[in-house]
Design a protein around this motif. Structure first.
Motif, PDB file in Angstrom:
ATOM      1  N   GLN A 180      -1.803  -3.710   1.480  1.00  0.00           N
ATOM      2  CA  GLN A 180      -3.439  -4.085   1.499  1.00  0.00           C
ATOM      3  C   GLN A 180      -3.810  -5.315   0.728  1.00  0.00           C
ATOM      4  O   GLN A 180      -4.655  -5.971   1.185  1.00  0.00           O
ATOM      5  N   ARG A 181      -2.987  -5.647  -0.224  1.00  0.00           N
ATOM      6  CA  ARG A 181      -3.226  -6.825  -1.047  1.00  0.00           C
ATOM      7  C   ARG A 181      -3.094  -8.174  -0.204  1.00  0.00           C
ATOM      8  O   ARG A 181      -4.035  -9.078  -0.428  1.00  0.00           O
ATOM      9  N   SER A 182      -1.893  -8.017   0.321  1.00  0.00           N
ATOM     10  CA  SER A 182      -1.648  -9.369   1.062  1.00  0.00           C
ATOM     11  C   SER A 182      -2.718  -9.680   2.126  1.00  0.00           C
ATOM     12  O   SER A 182      -2.946 -10.822   2.531  1.00  0.00           O
ATOM     13  N   LEU A 183      -2.995  -8.366   2.903  1.00  0.00           N
ATOM     14  CA  LEU A 183      -3.892  -8.672   3.764  1.00  0.00           C
ATOM     15  C   LEU A 183      -5.581  -8.876   3.587  1.00  0.00           C
ATOM     16  O   LEU A 183      -6.356  -9.453   4.113  1.00  0.00           O
ATOM     17  N   GLY A 184      -5.774  -8.206   2.368  1.00  0.00           N
ATOM     18  CA  GLY A 184      -7.099  -8.164   1.715  1.00  0.00           C
ATOM     19  C   GLY A 184      -8.000  -7.473   2.509  1.00  0.00           C
ATOM     20  O   GLY A 184      -9.277  -7.675   2.681  1.00  0.00           O
ATOM     21  N   ILE A 185      -7.564  -6.599   3.209  1.00  0.00           N
ATOM     22  CA  ILE A 185      -8.387  -5.772   4.243  1.00  0.00           C
ATOM     23  C   ILE A 185      -9.201  -4.451   3.642  1.00  0.00           C
ATOM     24  O   ILE A 185      -8.429  -3.769   2.632  1.00  0.00           O
ATOM     25  N   THR A 186     -10.269  -4.306   3.784  1.00  0.00           N
ATOM     26  CA  THR A 186     -10.991  -3.100   3.321  1.00  0.00           C
ATOM     27  C   THR A 186     -10.322  -1.881   3.619  1.00  0.00           C
ATOM     28  O   THR A 186     -10.171  -1.553   5.129  1.00  0.00           O
ATOM     29  N   THR A 187      -9.807  -1.017   2.733  1.00  0.00           N
ATOM     30  CA  THR A 187      -8.922   0.308   3.091  1.00  0.00           C
ATOM     31  C   THR A 187      -9.541   1.385   2.605  1.00  0.00           C
ATOM     32  O   THR A 187      -9.883   1.259   1.461  1.00  0.00           O
ATOM     33  N   ILE A 188      -9.773   2.509   3.126  1.00  0.00           N
ATOM     34  CA  ILE A 188     -10.268   3.728   2.840  1.00  0.00           C
ATOM     35  C   ILE A 188      -9.181   4.813   3.171  1.00  0.00           C
ATOM     36  O   ILE A 188      -8.778   5.113   4.167  1.00  0.00           O
ATOM     37  N   MET A 189      -8.640   5.600   2.078  1.00  0.00           N
ATOM     38  CA  MET A 189      -7.616   6.715   2.118  1.00  0.00           C
ATOM     39  C   MET A 189      -8.247   7.723   1.734  1.00  0.00           C
ATOM     40  O   MET A 189      -9.118   7.993   0.735  1.00  0.00           O
ATOM     41  N   VAL A 190      -7.836   8.860   2.505  1.00  0.00           N
ATOM     42  CA  VAL A 190      -8.218  10.177   2.123  1.00  0.00           C
ATOM     43  C   VAL A 190      -7.310  11.095   1.614  1.00  0.00           C
ATOM     44  O   VAL A 190      -5.956  10.800   2.189  1.00  0.00           O
ATOM     45  N   THR A 191      -7.181  11.771   0.578  1.00  0.00           N
ATOM     46  CA  THR A 191      -6.373  12.348  -0.134  1.00  0.00           C
ATOM     47  C   THR A 191      -6.732  13.551  -0.904  1.00  0.00           C
ATOM     48  O   THR A 191      -7.691  13.471  -1.450  1.00  0.00           O
ATOM     49  N   HIS A 192      -5.896  14.588  -1.403  1.00  0.00           N
ATOM     50  CA  HIS A 192      -6.213  15.472  -2.109  1.00  0.00           C
ATOM     51  C   HIS A 192      -5.392  15.300  -3.449  1.00  0.00           C
ATOM     52  O   HIS A 192      -5.330  15.943  -4.601  1.00  0.00           O
ATOM     53  N   ASP A 193      -4.562  14.151  -3.474  1.00  0.00           N
ATOM     54  CA  ASP A 193      -3.534  14.033  -4.512  1.00  0.00           C
ATOM     55  C   ASP A 193      -3.993  12.885  -5.542  1.00  0.00           C
ATOM     56  O   ASP A 193      -4.101  11.971  -5.084  1.00  0.00           O
ATOM     57  N   GLN A 194      -4.186  13.297  -6.724  1.00  0.00           N
ATOM     58  CA  GLN A 194      -4.753  12.523  -7.703  1.00  0.00           C
ATOM     59  C   GLN A 194      -3.702  11.483  -8.009  1.00  0.00           C
ATOM     60  O   GLN A 194      -4.327  10.647  -8.386  1.00  0.00           O
ATOM     61  N   GLU A 195      -2.648  11.736  -8.113  1.00  0.00           N
ATOM     62  CA  GLU A 195      -1.570  10.725  -8.425  1.00  0.00           C
ATOM     63  C   GLU A 195      -1.809   9.614  -7.565  1.00  0.00           C
ATOM     64  O   GLU A 195      -1.473   8.334  -7.791  1.00  0.00           O
ATOM     65  N   GLU A 196      -1.751   9.763  -6.311  1.00  0.00           N
ATOM     66  CA  GLU A 196      -1.906   8.814  -5.455  1.00  0.00           C
ATOM     67  C   GLU A 196      -3.263   8.093  -5.419  1.00  0.00           C
ATOM     68  O   GLU A 196      -3.198   6.760  -5.303  1.00  0.00           O
ATOM     69  N   ALA A 197      -4.391   8.627  -5.663  1.00  0.00           N
ATOM     70  CA  ALA A 197      -5.774   8.247  -5.616  1.00  0.00           C
ATOM     71  C   ALA A 197      -5.595   7.326  -6.923  1.00  0.00           C
ATOM     72  O   ALA A 197      -5.957   5.830  -6.897  1.00  0.00           O
ATOM     73  N   MET A 198      -4.667   7.607  -8.281  1.00  0.00           N
ATOM     74  CA  MET A 198      -5.062   6.961  -9.463  1.00  0.00           C
ATOM     75  C   MET A 198      -4.124   5.685  -9.237  1.00  0.00           C
ATOM     76  O   MET A 198      -4.330   4.576  -9.836  1.00  0.00           O
ATOM     77  N   SER A 199      -3.184   5.593  -8.782  1.00  0.00           N
ATOM     78  CA  SER A 199      -2.161   4.609  -8.615  1.00  0.00           C
ATOM     79  C   SER A 199      -2.643   3.500  -7.436  1.00  0.00           C
ATOM     80  O   SER A 199      -2.046   2.277  -7.431  1.00  0.00           O
TER      81      SER A 199
END
Length: 353
Positions: A180-199
């Motif tokens: 995502q950083r290398s492409l600079g693409i707007t990214t939206i992720m859905v999750t219920h996992d707090q660790e994934e969201a935070m990291s």
């Protein structure tokens, strides 16, 4: 780079409201996570952006253009599913090439773009294999390659790591972030996992019962939540409830809890947030006396459940503790008063900075 804007968007299924009157803007080029418990409306939001479903009311814009009722096939959106959704009878090359063939690109362009996508996800040389010949992590990378090969305006990730074991999740998580950083693409992720969201996230949209609870950076949601729900959902929390009798102490039914705040809320009932890692446990002195009821060894930390003499409990995390405190030990708990965050009395309208 493309931003996404919701203006007073609602979606109801019969008498059930999945999301209600949501307005927000997702920053261009950022990694934004829609986080929340089951039934909070996060998957509905992703489906609305992808065009899989239409809102009951409101307006959705992508890159400044309204797409509220634009069919999914006409939205330049890449989507990665939790189940990968690869075609089992196709080779890896053909799986990745599929969206390009649907768009009727010439064969030389297809070959070049598939090769570029495979290099990005580090799967060059796997073109002729079938999905069943790859590991779960490799299949997820193929799904990512297929989602980016046609240069979408936005990348949507639907619980992309849920099917992987913990070790593999950490590896693929790093790869997704780097991609995502290398492409600079707007990214939206859905999750219920707090660790994934935070990291992974630059910003987090926290949902509860179909409404936005808070929007902010991971640091803001963790250390400065606006509501008790936000404080409790993003990590473990100790809540210090009582009256703010003076600027440096919350007076509760189980004693005084040191804090530091302005005098503007003196005399009011407040709720302070104290994270487990901000608490010290000592044998000799502290603010609160208690007894260790339970010890949980988690590798990098030891977690203690401490019952105090005033019949309340604290959760305490101590990092790097080779010599752990024993169950039944008497301890004193203390903390830096600056670490206590007083939850706002009224949360403001959610904004994304």
């Amino acid at each position: 780079m493309t931003n996404v804007t919701f203006t007073s968007v609602s979606k109801a299924y019969g008498s059930v409201t999945a999301i209600g009157d949501i307005s927000l803007s997702v920053s261009s080029g950022a990694f934004t996570t829609i986080l929340g418990p089951s039934g909070s409306g996060k998957t509905t939001m992703l489906s609305l952006i992808a065009g899989i479903t239409a809102p009951s009311s409101g307006r959705i814009e992508l890159g400044g253009q309204e797409i509220t009722h634009v069919p999914a096939a006409r939205r330049n959106v890449g989507l990665v599913f939790q189940s990968y959704a690869l075609f089992p009878h196709m080779s890896i090359f053909d799986n990745i090439a599929f969206p390009l063939r649907v768009r009727h690109l010439p064969a030389p362009d297809i070959s070049r773009r598939v090769g570029e996508a495979l290099r990005l996800v580090r799967l060059t040389g796997f073109e002729s294999r079938r999905p069943h010949q790859l590991s779960g992590g490799q299949q997820q990378r193929v799904a990512l390659a297929r989602a980016i090969v046609f240069k979408p305006d936005i990348l949507l990730l639907d619980e992309p790591l849920a099917a992987l074991d913990r070790k593999l999740r950490e590896e693929v998580r790093s790869e997704i972030k780097a991609l995502q950083r290398s492409l600079g693409i707007t990214t939206i992720m859905v999750t219920h996992d707090q660790e994934e969201a935070m990291s992974l996230s630059d910003h987090i949209v926290l949902l509860a019962n179909g409404r936005v609870e808070q929007i902010g950076t991971p640091d803001e949601l963790y250390h400065r939540p606006k509501t008790r729900f936000a404080a409790g959902f993003l990590g473990l929390a100790n809540f210090l409830e009582g009256r703010l009798e003076q600027p440096n102490a919350i007076r509760g039914t189980s004693g005084d809890f040191p804090c530091r705040t302005s005098a503007g809320r003196l005399g009011r009932q407040v709720c302070g947030l104290l994270r487990p890692e901000d608490i010290r446990a000592d044998a000799d002195s502290g603010f609160v006396r208690g007894t260790i009821r339970e010890v949980v060894f988690l590798g990098e930390i030891a977690r203690y459940i401490v019952d105090t003499d005033s019949s309340r409990s604290f959760t305490v995390n101590i990092a790097g503790a080779r010599r752990r405190l024993a169950e039944g030990s008497a301890v004193w708990l203390s903390w830096d008063p600056e670490c206590v965050w007083l939850l706002p009395e009224e949360g403001g309208a959610p904004t994304l900075h």
